[in-house]
Design a protein around this motif. Structure first.
Motif, short mmCIF file in Angstrom:
data_model
loop_
_atom_site.label_atom_id
_atom_site.label_comp_id
_atom_site.label_asym_id
_atom_site.label_seq_id
_atom_site.Cartn_x
_atom_site.Cartn_y
_atom_site.Cartn_z
N ASP A 282 -3.61 12.71 1.07
CA ASP A 282 -2.71 12.02 0.14
C ASP A 282 -1.79 13.05 -0.54
OD1 ASP A 282 -3.64 9.57 0.88
OD2 ASP A 282 -4.69 9.13 -1.00
N THR A 283 -0.61 12.59 -0.89
CA THR A 283 0.38 13.53 -1.45
C THR A 283 0.70 13.24 -2.91
OG1 THR A 283 2.31 12.18 -0.93
CG2 THR A 283 1.52 13.67 0.82
N GLY A 284 0.35 12.04 -3.41
CA GLY A 284 0.91 11.67 -4.71
C GLY A 284 2.40 11.42 -4.55
N VAL B 33 -3.22 13.71 5.82
CA VAL B 33 -4.03 12.52 6.09
C VAL B 33 -3.79 11.56 4.93
CG1 VAL B 33 -6.37 11.62 6.40
CG2 VAL B 33 -5.78 13.90 7.28
N LEU B 34 -3.50 10.29 5.26
CA LEU B 34 -3.25 9.31 4.20
C LEU B 34 -4.37 8.28 4.15
CD1 LEU B 34 0.55 8.54 4.70
CD2 LEU B 34 -0.50 10.07 3.00
N THR B 35 -4.83 8.01 2.91
CA THR B 35 -5.79 6.91 2.73
C THR B 35 -5.07 5.59 2.85
OG1 THR B 35 -5.50 6.90 0.32
CG2 THR B 35 -7.23 8.33 1.23
N HIS B 36 -3.86 5.54 2.32
CA HIS B 36 -2.99 4.38 2.46
C HIS B 36 -1.59 4.82 2.04
CE1 HIS B 36 -4.19 4.21 -1.75
NE2 HIS B 36 -3.41 3.19 -2.01
N MET B 37 -0.63 3.91 2.17
CA MET B 37 0.76 4.34 2.04
C MET B 37 1.44 3.81 0.78
SD MET B 37 1.96 4.50 6.03
CE MET B 37 3.48 5.40 5.64
N HIS B 38 0.67 3.50 -0.25
CA HIS B 38 1.28 3.17 -1.54
C HIS B 38 2.03 4.38 -2.08
CE1 HIS B 38 -1.34 -0.57 -2.68
NE2 HIS B 38 -0.33 -0.86 -1.88
N GLU C 72 -3.72 2.87 12.10
CA GLU C 72 -2.60 2.12 12.66
C GLU C 72 -2.32 0.84 11.87
OE1 GLU C 72 -3.87 1.55 16.68
OE2 GLU C 72 -5.41 0.09 16.15
N ARG C 73 -3.37 0.24 11.30
CA ARG C 73 -3.14 -1.01 10.54
C ARG C 73 -2.35 -0.73 9.26
NH1 ARG C 73 -8.54 -4.74 10.51
NH2 ARG C 73 -9.05 -4.50 12.71
N GLU C 74 -2.54 0.46 8.70
CA GLU C 74 -1.80 0.80 7.49
C GLU C 74 -0.33 1.04 7.83
OE1 GLU C 74 -2.80 0.42 4.63
OE2 GLU C 74 -1.26 1.37 3.42
N VAL D 241 7.10 1.99 -0.30
CA VAL D 241 8.50 2.39 -0.51
C VAL D 241 9.01 3.00 0.79
CG1 VAL D 241 10.08 3.85 -1.85
CG2 VAL D 241 8.09 2.78 -2.97
N ARG D 242 9.88 2.29 1.46
CA ARG D 242 10.31 2.68 2.80
C ARG D 242 10.94 4.09 2.84
NH1 ARG D 242 11.12 -0.46 7.49
NH2 ARG D 242 9.78 -2.12 6.80
#
Ligand SMILES: [Zn+2]
Length: 248
Positions: free
Chosen positions: A38-40, A88-93, A112-114, A131-132
């Protein structure tokens, strides 16, 4: 291996005013170089907040200190941010992946689902935190689907790093949300990210936790009780977690 704990986004509740949290990102030293989990938010988010972050600024107290951005913390730890070739991302919020653009050469490892949820039309309230522009630099993605493997009895996907690291699907907060398990020099570390409330503590009604974070909290608490040897963190930790705890 060393695992660094970074607070990349301080977020304080207005009510109760004693709730002070930091968004936990991890920097793992691996044979493949420093891997950021995750990046914050990114520097650009701090300077030009997207709408969802401006909403957060209204409903919570957000210091908006760009020095909390992962790229600045990675540099302060003595790494060259250009050497971060894997995220590595836990999710893309936005509060977990907004900094991708600060590491443009990094391959982005995510379920892939994320990725599909992020790229698709919004279908649920939590999709509004995507946020695209956070992938406007067109990063290279490594996408993962379930393969029938497991870690500690939980369905899991082995990531291509040494020491061992697993993506642990905990879908619910978002459609492809995952935890990440990392083998450190002092044992396993299981970062369950936003699949459970802060530090898995019991401070909010179960229906609200399940609505916001998905159905895993009870199971994760049972896992924590059964495996005290596994260190567990959540995506948002009380600020005092970060006091004097930079790495293990
Ligand atoms: Zn989230």
């Amino acid at each position: 291996m060393t695992l660094h704990f970074l607070n990349c986004f301080t977020c304080n509740a207005r009510v109760p005013s004693s709730w002070h949290t930091g968004t936990l990102c991890l920097l793992a030293e691996t044979a493949q170089g420093p891997v950021l989990i995750d990046t914050g938010p990114g520097i650009d988010d701090y300077l030009h907040p997207p709408i969802i972050l401006r909403v957060f600024q209204v409903i919570t107290k957000v210091p908006m200190d760009a020095d909390e951005a992962a790229i600045r913390q990675v540099a302060r730890l003595g790494y060259n941010p250009e050497d971060v070739r894997h995220v590595v991302l836990t999710h893309m919020h936005f509060d977990h992946c907004g900094g991708l653009g600060d590491f443009p050469r990094a391959t982005v490892h995510v379920h892939e689902r994320e990725y599909e949820a992020f790229m698709g039309r919004p279908r649920q309230v939590s999709d509004l935190a995507y946020v695209r522009r956070h992938i406007a630099h067109r990063p290279q993605f490594a996408l993962y689907g379930d393969r029938g493997e497991s870690w500690y009895g939980l369905p899991a996907i082995l990531l291509p790093f040494q020491p061992e690291m697993w993506l642990v699907p905990l879908h619910g907060h978002t459609r492809g949300h995952c935890g990440v398990a990392i083998r450190t020099g002092v044992g396993w570390h299981f970062h369950v990210a936003d699949a459970g409330p802060v530090a898995l503590e019991d401070y909010a009604p179960a229906w609200l936790v399940n609505f916001a974070l998905g159905p895993h909290t009870d199971r994760l608490r049972a896992f924590a009780a059964a495996h005290p040897e596994v260190r567990i963190t959540t995506g948002h930790m009380w600020l005092d977690f970060f006091d004097g705890r930079e790495s293990i």
